[in-house]
Write an enzyme that holds these catalytic residues in place. Structure first.
Site: not given
Length: 430
Positions: A252, A255, A320-321, A354, A414
């Site tokens: 990761q 990235h 995230e992961h 992914d 109303h």
């Protein structure tokens, strides 16, 4: 209690010399110019940022066919396999969302429907990597939800059409494909131009400028979720393999330059071995120029006393992961509450999510997992309700209740709306 074997550069007191860029101001300017200048402004920014100014940003069917023909047969086969995995999971999600109608009381019918968004924009990043997997996640899922029209945008790569990405977009079901990237693509889809139709919703990951454009345009259009740099957090016990842990952290970290990679472990020796193994692998990793920066600046190794403490700390990160490399990985399903996606056991890895396993890889970052999940079929659906009262008695009782409730709040209009129905349908009992 926990201790750090490795901390982020910022936490350790190391300042970055990187030049700050006012992303928000740049994005605001681009959006404003495209809003007023349309296609001409889009072309100007595409030429400026991507050195790309074709006669038409939209690919013709002949151009799409030619791009697909240049992609190796094995790649096409793999794209189809992955998309089928994504499609099957997305359709299972869609099947879990039921339209229904209930008769709440005699003559009072309440219902719920799930209606697909009618026009969606899918953004598939390019630039450094051809992230064709994002085409599967955004377009296939939209089509599984029943979205009738999907516009897909992706930037050129080094001045060329990214053939494999185009193949993925087309096979996923995109109705229109544009070779257009960055803020200019997001804005064009959000506000519409002479040649690009306005959409109602935009999904897909991107760099800081793309994420900021989505943030600024939210409200005018819907977006999938706030997005930031990829994140990975691994929980490991003494049974974990340090080589696997190090490999998965770096998978990761490659990235980009800003990927947090965190290990939380109950084993001090494992933490030490992982740090040494990461450094060993970085010597030969082809993407070390990126991964080493993320690891140096944002890598962390934290020692905790118990797995309970590990789960609690991981929930604070809301990564995230989250990968679970423990003797009983499924325990995390019960213990953890805040994460984008869980990856359970050594036979599973974040890279599967992914690229190929079928769950969606567009996931919350920067703590957003505390309040939202990732992209899924439901993001492309509008859950709406309807009401029908068919009984005179029911509308009279509701009218009386409405009148009393509205007058407590001093909403006389109303109240009169309810009163009217009491008078019309009460008959002799009024």
């Amino acid at each position: 209690m926990y201790t750090y074997l490795k901390r982020t550069a910022q936490a350790a007191g190391v300042s970055s010399n990187a030049e700050e860029t006012d992303v928000a101001a740049i994005v605001k300017g681009v959006i404003g110019n495209i809003r007023s200048g349309g296609d001409a402004a889009v072309r100007e920014y595409s030429a400026k940022f991507d050195n790309w100014s074709p006669v038409s940003f939209k690919l013709s069917q002949n151009e799409i066919d030619a791009a697909i023909a240049r992609v190796p047969a094995q790649t096409i086969s793999d794209i189809k396999t992955v998309q089928e995995n994504v499609r099957r999971f997305a359709l299972a999600q869609r099947a879990s969302l039921k339209d229904f109608e209930v008769e709440l009381s005699p003559g009072v019918h309440l219902g719920q429907k799930n209606i697909p968004i009618q026009a969606v924009g899918a953004y598939i990043p390019g630039g450094r990597y051809a992230l064709l997997a994002s085409a599967h996640m955004t377009i296939v899922t939209a089509k599984a939800a029943g979205v009738p029209h999907v516009i897909a945008c992706t930037p050129p790569i080094k001045g060329e059409i990214p053939d494999a990405t185009v193949a993925a977009m087309y096979l996923a079901g995109a109705d229109e494909i544009f070779i257009l990237g960055g803020v200019q693509a997001i804005t064009a889809m959000a506000v519409g131009t002479e040649t690009i139709s306005k959409v109602d919703f935009i999904a897909g990951p991107g760099n800081a400028f793309v994420a900021e454009a989505k943030r600024q345009l939210f409200g005018e259009i819907g977006i999938d979720l706030p997005a930031g740099p990829t994140e990975v957090l691994i929980i490991a016990d003494e049974k974990a393999d340090y080589v696997t842990v190090a490999t998965d952290l770096l998978s990761q970290a490659e990235h980009g330059l800003d990927t947090p990679a965190v290990l939380i472990t109950t084993c001090h020796k494992l933490g030490q071995d992982v740090i040494a193994e990461v450094e060993r692998q970085l010597v030969h990793l082809p993407t070390a120029a990126l991964a080493s920066v993320s690891w140096s600046r944002l890598g962390e190794v934290i020692i905790v006393e118990t797995l309970h403490a590990a789960y609690k700390l991981a929930d604070d990160y809301a990564s995230e992961h989250v990968q679970i490399l423990t003797e009983n990985p499924r325990e995390a399903l019960e213990k953890m509450k805040s994460y984008g996606a869980l990856f359970l056991g050594e036979k599973t890895c974040v890279s599967y999510g992914d690229k190929c396993i079928g769950t969606n890889h567009v996931l919350p970052t920067k703590g957003a997992a505390k309040f939202t999940g990732g992209l899924w079929v439901g993001k492309y659906l509008k859950t709406v309700t309807y009401q029908e009262v068919t009984s005179d008695t029911a509308t009279v009782e509701l009218g009386k209740l409405c009148g009393r409730a509205a007058r407590v709040e001093r909403f006389e209009g109303h109240a009169r709306s309810g009163d009217l129905r009491v008078r019309k349908f009460a008959g002799d009992n009024n």
